[in-house]
Motif scaffolding. Structure first.
Motif, mmCIF file in Angstrom:
data_model
loop_
_atom_site.group_PDB
_atom_site.id
_atom_site.type_symbol
_atom_site.label_atom_id
_atom_site.label_comp_id
_atom_site.label_asym_id
_atom_site.label_seq_id
_atom_site.Cartn_x
_atom_site.Cartn_y
_atom_site.Cartn_z
ATOM 1 N N GLY A 265 0.802 -1.212 0.000
ATOM 2 C CA GLY A 265 0.000 0.000 0.000
ATOM 3 C C GLY A 265 0.837 1.265 0.000
ATOM 4 N N ARG A 266 1.999 1.212 0.660
ATOM 5 C CA ARG A 266 2.904 2.366 0.725
ATOM 6 C C ARG A 266 3.858 2.437 -0.463
ATOM 7 N NH1 ARG A 266 4.212 4.069 6.078
ATOM 8 N NH2 ARG A 266 6.058 5.068 5.158
ATOM 9 N N GLY A 267 4.055 1.308 -1.133
ATOM 10 C CA GLY A 267 5.011 1.264 -2.232
ATOM 11 C C GLY A 267 6.438 1.095 -1.777
ATOM 12 N N GLU A 268 6.644 0.741 -0.516
ATOM 13 C CA GLU A 268 7.977 0.515 0.015
ATOM 14 C C GLU A 268 7.863 -0.362 1.251
ATOM 15 O OE1 GLU A 268 9.486 4.325 1.056
ATOM 16 O OE2 GLU A 268 8.081 4.619 2.711
ATOM 17 N N PRO A 269 8.939 -1.103 1.592
ATOM 18 C CA PRO A 269 8.851 -1.967 2.783
ATOM 19 C C PRO A 269 8.618 -1.138 4.044
ATOM 20 C CG PRO A 269 10.800 -2.474 1.459
ATOM 21 C CD PRO A 269 10.241 -1.198 0.927
ATOM 22 N N VAL A 270 7.753 -1.625 4.901
ATOM 23 C CA VAL A 270 7.501 -0.985 6.185
ATOM 24 C C VAL A 270 7.478 -2.061 7.260
ATOM 25 C CG1 VAL A 270 6.202 0.930 5.192
ATOM 26 C CG2 VAL A 270 4.986 -1.118 5.918
ATOM 27 N N SER A 271 7.807 -1.674 8.470
ATOM 28 C CA SER A 271 7.668 -2.555 9.620
ATOM 29 C C SER A 271 6.398 -2.177 10.360
ATOM 30 C CB SER A 271 8.883 -2.437 10.547
ATOM 31 O OG SER A 271 10.044 -2.945 9.917
ATOM 32 N N VAL A 272 5.629 -3.188 10.748
ATOM 33 C CA VAL A 272 4.386 -2.932 11.472
ATOM 34 C C VAL A 272 4.467 -3.610 12.830
ATOM 35 C CG1 VAL A 272 3.062 -2.794 9.334
ATOM 36 C CG2 VAL A 272 3.213 -4.982 10.541
ATOM 37 N N PRO A 273 3.816 -3.044 13.846
ATOM 38 C CA PRO A 273 3.758 -3.742 15.145
ATOM 39 C C PRO A 273 2.930 -5.004 15.000
ATOM 40 C CG PRO A 273 2.314 -1.830 15.130
ATOM 41 C CD PRO A 273 3.086 -1.768 13.855
ATOM 42 N N THR A 274 3.328 -6.040 15.710
ATOM 43 C CA THR A 274 2.585 -7.298 15.655
ATOM 44 C C THR A 274 1.855 -7.522 16.970
ATOM 45 O OG1 THR A 274 4.523 -8.546 16.418
ATOM 46 C CG2 THR A 274 4.218 -8.329 14.041
ATOM 47 N N GLY A 275 0.739 -8.212 16.878
ATOM 48 C CA GLY A 275 -0.038 -8.544 18.061
ATOM 49 C C GLY A 275 -0.197 -10.042 18.179
ATOM 50 N N ALA A 276 -0.973 -10.472 19.148
ATOM 51 C CA ALA A 276 -1.215 -11.888 19.339
ATOM 52 C C ALA A 276 -2.115 -12.417 18.227
ATOM 53 C CB ALA A 276 -1.877 -12.128 20.692
ATOM 54 N N THR A 277 -1.781 -13.587 17.704
ATOM 55 C CA THR A 277 -2.593 -14.232 16.686
ATOM 56 C C THR A 277 -2.394 -15.738 16.748
ATOM 57 O OG1 THR A 277 -2.972 -14.491 14.303
ATOM 58 C CG2 THR A 277 -0.753 -13.856 14.972
ATOM 59 N N THR A 278 -3.450 -16.489 16.454
ATOM 60 C CA THR A 278 -3.299 -17.933 16.355
ATOM 61 C C THR A 278 -2.494 -18.322 15.124
ATOM 62 O OG1 THR A 278 -5.423 -18.066 15.191
ATOM 63 C CG2 THR A 278 -5.438 -18.416 17.584
ATOM 64 N N MET A 279 -2.372 -17.418 14.157
ATOM 65 C CA MET A 279 -1.550 -17.660 12.967
ATOM 66 C C MET A 279 -0.100 -17.316 13.291
ATOM 67 S SD MET A 279 -4.145 -16.209 10.018
ATOM 68 C CE MET A 279 -4.951 -14.950 11.031
ATOM 69 N N ALA A 280 0.466 -18.032 14.271
ATOM 70 C CA ALA A 280 1.777 -17.664 14.810
ATOM 71 C C ALA A 280 2.856 -17.668 13.747
ATOM 72 C CB ALA A 280 2.151 -18.621 15.942
ATOM 73 N N GLY A 281 2.779 -18.591 12.799
ATOM 74 C CA GLY A 281 3.794 -18.649 11.759
ATOM 75 C C GLY A 281 3.745 -17.505 10.777
ATOM 76 N N LEU A 282 2.692 -16.694 10.837
ATOM 77 C CA LEU A 282 2.568 -15.522 9.962
ATOM 78 C C LEU A 282 2.704 -14.223 10.739
ATOM 79 C CD1 LEU A 282 -0.522 -16.647 7.825
ATOM 80 C CD2 LEU A 282 1.899 -17.135 7.430
ATOM 81 N N ASN A 283 3.104 -14.301 11.995
ATOM 82 C CA ASN A 283 3.097 -13.136 12.872
ATOM 83 C C ASN A 283 4.390 -12.345 12.703
ATOM 84 O OD1 ASN A 283 2.085 -11.391 14.752
ATOM 85 N ND2 ASN A 283 2.614 -12.640 16.521
ATOM 86 N N CYS A 284 4.536 -11.716 11.541
ATOM 87 C CA CYS A 284 5.784 -11.058 11.150
ATOM 88 C C CYS A 284 5.547 -9.579 10.916
ATOM 89 C CB CYS A 284 6.329 -11.681 9.870
ATOM 90 S SG CYS A 284 6.489 -13.463 9.949
ATOM 91 N N GLY A 285 6.451 -8.770 11.424
ATOM 92 C CA GLY A 285 6.299 -7.336 11.281
ATOM 93 C C GLY A 285 7.109 -6.716 10.171
ATOM 94 N N THR A 286 8.042 -7.476 9.575
ATOM 95 C CA THR A 286 8.934 -6.914 8.560
ATOM 96 C C THR A 286 9.089 -7.900 7.415
ATOM 97 O OG1 THR A 286 10.158 -5.740 10.285
ATOM 98 C CG2 THR A 286 11.221 -5.927 8.130
ATOM 99 N N VAL A 287 8.914 -7.436 6.189
ATOM 100 C CA VAL A 287 9.042 -8.297 5.026
ATOM 101 C C VAL A 287 10.510 -8.590 4.740
ATOM 102 C CG1 VAL A 287 9.112 -6.398 3.348
ATOM 103 C CG2 VAL A 287 8.227 -8.642 2.653
ATOM 104 N N SER A 288 10.818 -9.770 4.229
ATOM 105 C CA SER A 288 12.174 -10.128 3.847
ATOM 106 C C SER A 288 12.675 -9.206 2.741
ATOM 107 C CB SER A 288 12.203 -11.580 3.355
ATOM 108 O OG SER A 288 13.402 -11.882 2.690
ATOM 109 N N SER A 289 13.904 -8.729 2.879
ATOM 110 C CA SER A 289 14.464 -7.836 1.852
ATOM 111 C C SER A 289 14.612 -8.550 0.519
ATOM 112 C CB SER A 289 15.824 -7.303 2.308
ATOM 113 O OG SER A 289 16.776 -8.355 2.427
ATOM 114 N N LEU A 290 14.818 -9.845 0.544
ATOM 115 C CA LEU A 290 14.948 -10.616 -0.691
ATOM 116 C C LEU A 290 13.598 -10.776 -1.378
ATOM 117 C CD1 LEU A 290 17.109 -12.224 -2.317
ATOM 118 C CD2 LEU A 290 16.373 -14.243 -1.040
ATOM 119 N N ALA A 291 12.551 -10.953 -0.585
ATOM 120 C CA ALA A 291 11.219 -11.165 -1.147
ATOM 121 C C ALA A 291 10.596 -9.887 -1.683
ATOM 122 C CB ALA A 291 10.302 -11.775 -0.082
ATOM 123 N N TRP A 292 10.916 -8.754 -1.077
ATOM 124 C CA TRP A 292 10.186 -7.527 -1.364
ATOM 125 C C TRP A 292 10.088 -7.192 -2.852
ATOM 126 C CZ3 TRP A 292 6.519 -4.475 -0.303
ATOM 127 C CH2 TRP A 292 6.436 -3.217 -0.924
#
Length: 384
Positions: A265-292
């Motif tokens: 949405g921003r057009g650039e990598p951003v870090s977001v705060p993470t909260g509790a989720t049952t989707m623990a394996g997806l609970n990531c606040g920063t995208v991989s620089s390689l994937a971006w």
């Protein structure tokens, strides 16, 4: 997070965090190495995971056919992670053998599935593993890693702190190598090998679809954490230049940790705060620089879903005979969010999904991968 909108300027429904990029299907990239699947086929216990057709879901979603790629049993483990860990460790050991190196200590951080995969593959290849585990991981998941023979280090902080601790540990001595499934500037080669390893999942899917008369899917839905599996999906489908029409690709994240959606949405990598989720394996606040770069240019759409959405999807998949944990079921939850409900006609048009389309949902883990669902879910991982 603020609601995103179409790149074309058409607003998405305000209740659904959503992003779409109309030019994604024209972007191309190099294919993954051709020898990855042959390597996996030579591992003990290898067989393609099931691709299960679910006609009732096709009717619900208003499409021609729906298939679920079921990763609940992959090389003896309850998630797809062994594909990336095995290929990356193979490459690490081959490179060290060329240099005359000796035994290796393979170091990583994990919220469960990746660490167990590294530990299993280290044992298979006659090496040792050290796995840093952040707070909030259920003791059963820790025990499963220990049972693979790994030295487990419990970290009182979140996932990012566990990654820092693992990187520091791997930097000490000549016999240690960090095998992490997220990348950052200066650390991208081994995460790149992990992503290459995931290509086997998509190669299998191609063959399984052709066997039932489907040349190519119309939409592929991928759970995303730091974006590594989504990167593999983009690399696979956007390297098939002769395919027409190309598949649409959509990522799905928890609404409490939607770093891919926010970055797009921003057009650039951003870090977001993470909260509790049952989707623990997806609970990531920063995208991989390689994937971006792959996600920015090659993803058609991104959406986020709630824990309740994922839980309902997991129950429905279980009723249909597919074992899926919350992370794996996120793909069905995301497909429902995008293809049904208010504003669905606009979203379906953007994805070019119609009544004859074939949809592939990646269920990245089985229910057995989530012993911590009855605990307070504070794991901050993990690298899909």
């Amino acid at each position: 997070m603020s609601k995103t909108s179409f790149r074309s300027g058409n607003p998405a429904p305000r209740h659904l965090p959503w992003y779409v990029r109309s030019a994604a299907r024209t972007w191309t990239c190099a294919p993954p190495p051709a020898d990855v699947r042959d390597f996996h086929a030579g591992l003990p216990g290898y067989s393609p995971t099931a691709l299960t057709e679910l006609p009732a879901l096709a009717s619900e979603l208003g499409v021609g056919r729906v298939f679920v790629k079921d990763e609940s049993s992959r090389l003896g483990l309850p998630a797809f992670k062994a594909l990336g860990a095995s290929w990356a460790i193979h490459r690490v050991l081959a490179q060290r053998a060329d240099r005359g190196g000796g035994p290796v200590r393979l170091v990583t951080a994990t919220d469960g599935n990746h660490g167990r995969a590294v530990a299993r593959m280290a044992r298979l290849f006659g090496q040792c593993a050290q796995v840093f585990v952040p707070r909030g991981v259920h003791p059963a998941a820790v025990t499963a890693i220990e049972d693979e023979g790994a030295d487990v280090v419990l970290v009182p902080g979140a996932y990012d702190e566990a990654v820092r601790r693992a990187a520091d540990a791997a930097s000490v001595g000549q016999g240690s190598v960090l095998v992490q499934d997220t990348a950052w500037p200066g650390y991208e080669r081994i995460p790149g090998w992990i992503v290459e390893g995931y290509s086997t999942l998509f190669a299998e899917t191609d063959g399984q679809l052709r066997a039932v008369g489907v040349e190519a899917p119309g939409l592929v839905v991928v759970p995303a954490g730091v974006g590594s599996l989504a990167q593999a999906a983009v690399a696979h489908y956007r390297s098939r230049r002769s395919e027409s029409p190309p598949a649409a690709l959509m990522s799905v994240e928890p609404d409490t940790a939607a770093c891919v959606l926010a970055g797009l949405g921003r057009g650039e990598p951003v870090s977001v705060p993470t909260g509790a989720t049952t989707m623990a394996g997806l609970n990531c606040g920063t995208v991989s620089s390689l994937a971006w770069p792959y996600l920015r240019d090659g993803l058609d759409a991104a959406v986020s879903v709630t824990d309740a959405d994922s839980a309902g999807a997991a129950r429905d998949l279980a009723a249909a005979g597919v074992s899926s944990g919350p992370c794996g079921a996120a793909s069905l939850a995301g497909a429902r969010a995008a293809l049904t409900g208010d504003g669905a006609a606009v979203r379906r048009s953007a994805l070019d999904v119609g009544p004859d389309s074939t949809v592939v949902l990646l269920s990245t883990e089985g229910a057995a991968a989530n012993p911590h669902l009855d605990a307070n879910p504070h794991g901050d991982e993990e690298s899909r």
